[in-house]
Structures are given as C-alpha cells and as structure tokens.
Design a protein around this motif. Sequence first.
Motif, PDB file in Angstrom:
ATOM      1  N   ASP A  80       4.916  36.441 -43.676  1.00 11.42           N
ATOM      2  CA  ASP A  80       5.628  35.663 -42.668  1.00 11.42           C
ATOM      3  C   ASP A  80       6.920  36.387 -42.314  1.00 11.42           C
ATOM      4  OD1 ASP A  80       7.148  33.820 -41.194  1.00 11.42           O
ATOM      5  OD2 ASP A  80       6.426  32.121 -42.344  1.00 11.42           O
ATOM      6  N   GLN A 137      -2.840  38.861 -42.796  1.00 16.76           N
ATOM      7  CA  GLN A 137      -2.406  38.363 -41.499  1.00 16.76           C
ATOM      8  C   GLN A 137      -0.876  38.340 -41.458  1.00 16.76           C
ATOM      9  OE1 GLN A 137      -4.441  34.585 -40.625  1.00 16.76           O
ATOM     10  NE2 GLN A 137      -5.934  35.173 -42.195  1.00 16.76           N
ATOM     11  N   TRP A 141       2.241  36.593 -39.612  1.00 25.94           N
ATOM     12  CA  TRP A 141       2.611  35.430 -38.818  1.00 25.94           C
ATOM     13  C   TRP A 141       4.125  35.373 -38.705  1.00 25.94           C
ATOM     14  CZ3 TRP A 141      -0.989  31.653 -37.115  1.00 25.94           C
ATOM     15  CH2 TRP A 141      -2.298  31.841 -37.563  1.00 25.94           C
ATOM     16  N   ASP A 189       2.234  26.941 -38.033  1.00 22.86           N
ATOM     17  CA  ASP A 189       0.825  27.215 -37.763  1.00 22.86           C
ATOM     18  C   ASP A 189      -0.073  26.830 -38.935  1.00 22.86           C
ATOM     19  OD1 ASP A 189       1.068  28.524 -35.098  1.00 22.86           O
ATOM     20  OD2 ASP A 189       2.293  29.905 -36.260  1.00 22.86           O
ATOM     21  N   ALA A 219       4.999  30.838 -40.173  1.00 23.94           N
ATOM     22  CA  ALA A 219       3.668  30.410 -40.615  1.00 23.94           C
ATOM     23  C   ALA A 219       3.642  28.944 -41.013  1.00 23.94           C
ATOM     24  CB  ALA A 219       3.198  31.280 -41.783  1.00 23.94           C
ATOM     25  N   THR A 229       5.756  39.678 -32.772  1.00 19.69           N
ATOM     26  CA  THR A 229       5.569  39.526 -34.221  1.00 19.69           C
ATOM     27  C   THR A 229       5.150  40.849 -34.837  1.00 19.69           C
ATOM     28  OG1 THR A 229       5.014  37.189 -33.974  1.00 19.69           O
ATOM     29  CG2 THR A 229       4.313  38.270 -36.024  1.00 19.69           C
ATOM     30  N   PHE A 258      -1.416  36.692 -46.356  1.00 19.14           N
ATOM     31  CA  PHE A 258      -0.558  36.673 -45.177  1.00 19.14           C
ATOM     32  C   PHE A 258       0.868  37.084 -45.543  1.00 19.14           C
ATOM     33  CE2 PHE A 258       0.202  32.598 -47.092  1.00 19.14           C
ATOM     34  CZ  PHE A 258       1.548  32.354 -46.861  1.00 19.14           C
TER      35      PHE A 258
END
Length: 153
Positions: free
Chosen positions: A75, A50, A52, A58, A55, A135, A73
Amino acid sequence: RATALDHPSHTTITHLSVAWSESDAYVFIINSPKLLNRILTWLTTTTVTQIWHNASYDFRQIHYRTGKFPPSFEDTQLLAKCILNHVETYKAKTGLKELAGHKFGDWGISSDNFTLSQQFEPHVLRYAATDACATYWLWNSIQNHLKESTNVN
C-alpha cells in the motif's frame, strides 16, 4: 444519509484500473455480476503482488463481497505515511493527488461523476487510468527513495 464512503453495501463497483507503467493502464468496466465475480476471485487468489493506494478503502469493498483479502499486496499510502511520519497532519498528507499531482496534474473529478450512467464516459475512464498510473509511479518513487536512503553513509 449514508454515502459510498460509509459502507460497501452502499456502493456498486464499476471499475478496476491496472497500470503497468507510468503512462499505460487498462480500465475494466465492471458492468455485470459475472465480470465482478471473476475480477474479485482473481484479486483474492493471485500470488502476484498487487500495489494499491489506500488499500483500506478498496479492501473493505473486496472483503465485504468475498470474505477475503488479496494475499500479496503493498500500500503506497501506508509507505508514504511511514516515510513522512509527521505529527502535523498538514505536513504528512498522503493522498494520491497530493503525492503525485506534481507529476500527473489535477486529474481528480467530483464524486457525482461516479454513477452507473457515467460508467463509460471518457473523463471517468481517464480518471481511473490516471489513478492506476499515478500509483505505479508513486510505488517506484518510494522504492527509489528507500534505496537512496539506505545508501547514505
């Protein structure tokens, strides 16, 4: 005196936006506990990486509600901070609007738009979708910058 930025217990998650290009995104309007649970379960179990921006904000929301973090993830704000790496904070601004505003224009809206009564408003949905697309664009821009900087002789 608490605000939504203070602690996740003061907020209601209303949207999740996902982009798959610089101009295409989907905004999930989270209007039931069942849908929120399904989305949070997916975010904390999927092996898809993912992307982000910021992050830490969130992820506080996610962790507060699940006790878990997304397993894979990146960032873009942390990456941008590492690239800019300047002690003068005004020269190292890494907010999404500062980094992608020249590409997407001024898409910010005031915080009083983030209410349950405005959850379905087109301008709120446009904001959420633009955040996701920005993003996505920023991730690709950072990756291109890193590739170019490693190819310098």
